[in-house]
Write a protein that holds these residues in place. Structure first.
Motif, PDB file in Angstrom:
ATOM      1  N   SER A 195       0.838  -1.205   0.000  1.00  0.00           N
ATOM      2  CA  SER A 195       0.000   0.000   0.000  1.00  0.00           C
ATOM      3  C   SER A 195       0.867   1.248   0.000  1.00  0.00           C
ATOM      4  O   SER A 195       0.568   2.240  -0.664  1.00  0.00           O
ATOM      5  CB  SER A 195      -0.884   0.043   1.238  1.00  0.00           C
ATOM      6  OG  SER A 195      -1.751  -1.035   1.241  1.00  0.00           O
ATOM      7  N   THR A 243      -5.673  -6.019  -3.276  1.00  0.00           N
ATOM      8  CA  THR A 243      -5.809  -4.651  -3.774  1.00  0.00           C
ATOM      9  C   THR A 243      -6.473  -4.742  -5.149  1.00  0.00           C
ATOM     10  O   THR A 243      -6.503  -5.823  -5.748  1.00  0.00           O
ATOM     11  CB  THR A 243      -4.429  -3.984  -3.948  1.00  0.00           C
ATOM     12  OG1 THR A 243      -3.682  -4.743  -4.917  1.00  0.00           O
ATOM     13  CG2 THR A 243      -3.656  -3.944  -2.648  1.00  0.00           C
ATOM     14  N   ALA A 288      -3.623  -7.189  -0.077  1.00  0.00           N
ATOM     15  CA  ALA A 288      -3.996  -5.883   0.489  1.00  0.00           C
ATOM     16  C   ALA A 288      -3.420  -5.745   1.902  1.00  0.00           C
ATOM     17  O   ALA A 288      -3.205  -6.742   2.593  1.00  0.00           O
ATOM     18  CB  ALA A 288      -5.514  -5.748   0.523  1.00  0.00           C
TER      19      ALA A 288
END
Ligand SMILES: Cc1cc2nc3c(=O)[nH]c(=O)nc-3n(C[C@H](O)[C@H](O)[C@H](O)COP(=O)(O)OP(=O)(O)OC[C@H]3O[C@@H](n4cnc5c(N)ncnc54)[C@H](O)[C@@H]3O)c2cc1C
Length: 569
Positions: free
Chosen positions: A55, A104, A110
């Motif tokens: 991220s 993601t 994610a």
């Protein structure tokens, strides 16, 4: 007598990961008092930490510093370094084993934010992360069924020790009540935590200190038992966890006046400060009369996240709120309170999973521990969220490797089967025979109550002394109880009494070490000594049972890269 190269007690993440490693070359037994997929690891919700940087850019160095700072500088930094470096690899390995992680939009694993972590580094499977990993590992074990035998619903009573070597365990089959000896070249404990000693707890019924107390009973010390983590969001009165993932996704904490009170306590991290700080902030608000509707709770507000995000990212915990409190967090605030969640202390081990018998790191031959029952110590005085699943997997694997090295070319040690069995049978018989008037249920309730009120989020000398005296009184009462079920088959009442005996012992160790540590650090807060005191207490506690009673010795903290600094957020 049953024989296996290695017996692993516990089938949570730590035990199963260890078994997968050891079964490459050894004949492995995994023993568990609950079916493997019912181990508490399966309740883990929020995630597992690794600096994948999916991220935001991230590094193991930052993960290492966050962990050490989160632990209030009591973590052993050499162990932390190895563990955070291993994290990305173990996540990809879990994925390749079949663990399904949330993604993601471009298909990477994610990662969400979590308390005390400066970067979004929690990999997750919605809010059922432990469940996903536990099942993946269980499947892998079944694939290796030729070299792994799982003893489901068997209870470990005691360790078999001969001199400085551990040679097996005494166990019983819960279904039949039969006592058996398992002889092994190596024994691994992965028996989890002991949150059940507290009234309000997120822990499963099986988290009762059996493993740590079995180690203590053969004369080994326990490390840092005073450090117990209270999680900020237990469902009010139930203790059931409402994952920090909710705050990771952006939920607010509100007091009875509707204020986001974390502004006062941790202005830069707010709701995402480490758990010890948030739990104390909540308790302070409640104690100052700013709880919600005059109750001992505050509110968790998710409403602004919206239905879609809650349903996608937090479906399980939404359902928990509906099932246990009748409240839907999409439309209403949830009342929460601090809940006993995680034990930083436990059976002392080195970073290779070997159990050690003193403050100098002397190894016990043939005895290993990993996961929550062990104290490595990577979490120091306070564990960061998502660092525990990681610990269980990394050190479970590490212990498995150490077992492989140790057991290669070694013979079985000496076991006196008759004598070992007789000790446990006598314990059973004592409980069956007792015809006292005390109620075990009342004793359990009193223990939980006093631990919560006198040895909980806030502690002081006076309260701790009362707590210790009360616990000693309860230990006396314990000898005068009575079980009503005198049968052998599936006699869960007997096992609950044995667990209660372990918990009473554990509670006393927690309170005794808490009394001795006259400072505040991480999860241990003394209102009479509210500051951290590095001059006198920058050490691990090693608590021993001696002929003169409980004795606490100091074990040095390993400091490599980061000198202790003030901990502000
Ligand atoms: C509700 C909840 C949510 C959590 N969420 C997270 C999270 O999102 N991220 C994170 O990193 N951590 C989380 N944690 C912490 C983490 O889940 C645990 O620390 C970790 O899973 C412990 O794994 P373990 O393998 O050491 O033990 P456990 O999974 O607790 O397994 C213990 C095993 O020991 C066996 N056992 C115990 N005593 C005996 C006995 N006498 N005889 C035979 N068998 C025995 C049990 O049967 C069980 O199989 C959470 C904890 C809770 C309670």
């Amino acid at each position: 007598m049953i024989q296996h190269d290695v017996v692993i007690v516990g089938a949570g993440l730590a035990g199963m990961r260890c078994a997968l490693e050891a079964c490459r070359e050894l004949d492995v037994a995994v023993l568990t008092k609950v079916y493997p997929s019912r181990s508490h690891s399966g309740a883990a919700q929020g995630g597992i930490a690794a600096s994948l940087g999916n991220s935001e850019p991230d590094s193991w160095e930052e993960h290492m510093y966050d962990t050490i700072k989160g632990g209030d500088f009591l973590s052993d930094q050499d162990a932390v370094e190895e563990y955070v470096k291993a994290a990305p690899r173990v996540i990809y390995e879990l994925e390749h084993m079949g663990c399904i992680f949330s993604r993601t939009p471009d298909g990477k694993i994610a990662q969400r934010s979590f308390g005390g972590h400066s970067k979004p580094r929690a990999c997750f499977s919605a809010d059922r992360t432990g469940h996903a990993i536990l099942h993946a590992l269980h499947e892998q074990l079944m694939k290796n069924a030729k070299s792994v035998k799982i003893y489901n619903e068997w209870y470990m009573h005691s360790l078999i020790v001969d001199g400085d070597r551990c040679n097996g365990v005494v166990v019983s089959n819960i279904q039949t009540g039969e006592v058996e000896v398992i002889q092994a070249k190596a024994v691994v404990f992965a028996t989890g935590g002991y949150g059940r000693v507290f009234k309000i707890t997120s822990n499963a019924f099986a988290s009762t200190a059996d493993g740590v107390m079995a180690a203590f009973e053969v004369g080994l010390p326990l490390e840092d038992p005073e450090f117990v983590q209270f999680h900020p969001s237990g469902l009010y009165r139930q203790g059931i966890l409402f994952s920090e993932a909710a705050r990771g996704e952006g939920a607010y904490l509100l007091n009875g006046n509707g204020e986001r009170f974390m502004e006062t306590y941790a202005p830069s991290r707010m709701e995402l400060a480490p758990r010890d700080i948030v739990a104390r902030a909540e308790q302070s608000e409640i104690d100052a009369g700013r709880g919600v509707d005059g109750e001992n709770c505050i509110n968790l507000d998710l409403r602004h996240l919206g239905k879609e995000r809650i349903m996608e990212r937090l479906p399980q915990i939404r359902q928990l709120g509906i099932d246990f409190l009748g409240i839907d967090c999409i439309t209403d605030c949830l009342p929460i309170q601090p809940t006993a969640h995680y034990s930083m202390g436990g059976i002392p081990t080195d970073k290779f999973g070997h159990v050690i018998s003193d403050e100098n790191g002397t190894r016990v031959n043939g005895f290993f521990a990993a996961g929550e029952c062990a104290c490595v110590s990577v979490h120091g005085g306070n564990r960061l969220g998502t660092n525990s699943l990681l610990e269980a997997v990394v050190f479970g694997e590490r212990a498995g490797k150490s077992v492989l090295e140790y057991a290669a070319g070694i013979d079985y040690g000496n076991v006196n089967e008759g004598q070992e069995k007789a000790k446990v049978l006598k314990k059973f018989e004592d409980v069956y025979q007792r015809d006292g008037s005390e109620s075990y249920n009342d004793i359990r309730d009193e223990m939980k109550e006093i631990m919560m009120s006198h040895c909980g989020v806030f502690r002081d000398e006076e309260k701790l002394k009362v707590c210790i005296e009360t616990l000693k009184g309860l230990q006396e009462k314990f000898k005068k109880g009575k079980v009503t079920d005198k049968g052998k088959l599936f006699n869960t009442e007997i096992y609950e009494v044995l667990e209660l005996g372990n918990m009473l012992g554990m509670a006393l160790l927690i309170a005794t070490a808490a009394l001795e540590r006259k400072e505040s650090r991480g999860g241990h807060f003394r209102t009479d000594f509210p500051k951290r005191d590095d001059a006198n207490f920058l050490h691990h506690s090693m608590i021993f049972d001696t002929p003169d009673g409980l004795v606490i010795k100091k074990k040095s903290v390993v400091i490599t890269k980061h000198q202790p600094a003030e901990r502000t957020y």
